[in-house]
Motif scaffolding. Sequence first.
Motif, PDB file in Angstrom:
ATOM      1  N   LEU A 305       0.816  -1.222   0.000  1.00  0.00           N
ATOM      2  CA  LEU A 305       0.000   0.000   0.000  1.00  0.00           C
ATOM      3  C   LEU A 305       0.851   1.274   0.000  1.00  0.00           C
ATOM      4  N   PRO A 306       1.940   1.358   0.813  1.00  0.00           N
ATOM      5  CA  PRO A 306       2.792   2.546   0.700  1.00  0.00           C
ATOM      6  C   PRO A 306       3.343   2.765  -0.709  1.00  0.00           C
ATOM      7  N   MET A 307       3.683   1.660  -1.418  1.00  0.00           N
ATOM      8  CA  MET A 307       4.150   1.809  -2.812  1.00  0.00           C
ATOM      9  C   MET A 307       3.063   2.443  -3.670  1.00  0.00           C
ATOM     10  N   LEU A 308       1.819   1.996  -3.439  1.00  0.00           N
ATOM     11  CA  LEU A 308       0.700   2.559  -4.186  1.00  0.00           C
ATOM     12  C   LEU A 308       0.561   4.053  -3.865  1.00  0.00           C
ATOM     13  N   PHE A 309       0.627   4.382  -2.567  1.00  0.00           N
ATOM     14  CA  PHE A 309       0.480   5.792  -2.173  1.00  0.00           C
ATOM     15  C   PHE A 309       1.595   6.636  -2.805  1.00  0.00           C
ATOM     16  N   ASP A 310       2.832   6.093  -2.824  1.00  0.00           N
ATOM     17  CA  ASP A 310       3.957   6.834  -3.425  1.00  0.00           C
ATOM     18  C   ASP A 310       3.691   7.147  -4.886  1.00  0.00           C
ATOM     19  N   SER A 311       3.057   6.197  -5.575  1.00  0.00           N
ATOM     20  CA  SER A 311       2.848   6.376  -7.023  1.00  0.00           C
ATOM     21  C   SER A 311       1.742   7.386  -7.335  1.00  0.00           C
ATOM     22  N   LEU A 312       1.001   7.828  -6.312  1.00  0.00           N
ATOM     23  CA  LEU A 312      -0.117   8.754  -6.574  1.00  0.00           C
ATOM     24  C   LEU A 312       0.244  10.210  -6.258  1.00  0.00           C
ATOM     25  N   GLY A 313       1.558  10.449  -6.010  1.00  0.00           N
ATOM     26  CA  GLY A 313       1.976  11.838  -5.775  1.00  0.00           C
ATOM     27  C   GLY A 313       1.420  12.415  -4.480  1.00  0.00           C
ATOM     28  N   PHE A 314       1.064  13.700  -4.519  1.00  0.00           N
ATOM     29  CA  PHE A 314       0.627  14.394  -3.298  1.00  0.00           C
ATOM     30  C   PHE A 314      -0.665  13.793  -2.743  1.00  0.00           C
TER      31      PHE A 314
END
Length: 453
Positions: A305-314
């Motif tokens: 999930l953190p990887m997903l959040f990182d890929s969505l920018g701000f």
Amino acid sequence: MSSIMAGSREHFGSKVGFILAAAGAAVGLGNIWGFPTQAASNGGGAFVLVYLFMILVVAFPMLVVEMAIGRHGQANPIDSMRSLSDNPLAKKAGSVVGCIGLAVPCLVLAFYSIVAGWLITFMFAAVTDILGFESASAWLKDFSVGRNLFGAIIFYILTILIVQSGVKQGIEKWSTRLMPALFALFGLMFVYIMTQDGAMEGLKHFLVPDFSKVFDRQLLLAAMGQGFFSLTIGGCSMLIYGSYLSKKENLPKMALSVTLVDTAVAIVAGMVVMPAMFVAMQKGVAIYADDGSLLSSDTLVFTVLPMLFDSLGFVGELLALVFFVLMTIAALTSSISMLECPVSLVCERFNTKRKPTSWVLGALIALFSVVIIFNFGQMFGLVATIATQYFQPVAALLFTLFGGWVWSRNSKLKELSEGCPEIENSLFWKVWPLYLKVVCPILVATVLWASFG
């Protein structure tokens, strides 16, 4: 003894307060982390279908007996178990069962607080990410003894602060705030995740069952175990919350409400996490191995999930903050019920004041957590396994056997009739006593056998 206590015993102030507190005790990382992970590993919708069935046939009937034992005894788990019979031998056995039951929340809290501490540090990291403090974020996300201690201690302090305030001012007040916040934050995340590519496919995988997998032995056992742990059966929390429940309430109805709220959280969590996994897959994050098994299922929440959040920018940074606040809330509503078990025992047995008792017992369990953190590799998995795979099912089996065989049918009927005078003629009463004696122990023994096997 219980009659003396009943006079001065604090009760939940409202039905909603009780339902949200008890559901909060049941809603923990098992629902938000365990349930979607289990579903993803066991054929999505097929697992969800079997899980719902298991909740109804295994968990709900046992939840009723655990809450009924607590309300009958109006006391901590040991004295409540002793109150089920006048036979001296049965009373002694009741004390032993109560002790085994009490070991569960104490052991679970010891490792659970470490995981909850990670959630807190990830929550802080989401804030430092937004503010651009890179070195602080790196420290908060890095697996170090210092970071683990920092997170666990903050989590213990939050737990103790709520428990020391008592049932109405602490547990009920905070559960009625935290649980609606949990649903609202889930709603926000669901709406946003569903706008992303791949989310719809994830939702389908979660909700549409593959009927060919429904009778898979592995899936059936996983669903039964998950249903069991989801409602913390055998974990003493429901027994202790039942002891704070007014005699005027309809017990089976209350147990059903708790079951429904708890199950709703698990389903909603799945509807957020599963689509999020498929969105992450669209963005190139590896989730499944070649053989279709889930990669890093135990660290899903901290890696995928953190990887997903990182890929969505701000927006991803904001989502990360919302998600980890949500996880911390779920962990807290469970930990307060775990600490309440030993606190109620010491306060009642030794007539101590709640505030110092909460701090002393909280500190003692926290010390055990510190030992685990310093010996993480050897101890963390071991304590988690002993608590959840051995102690909890054994306690649940003993609670069921005591509730079914030691506690007389008439006394059970009297307890349930208190809030529901017409229960004797209901279908529930025609089925439940025998079901509790025969079917429940067999089902729990199956979960135990599976965990030993």
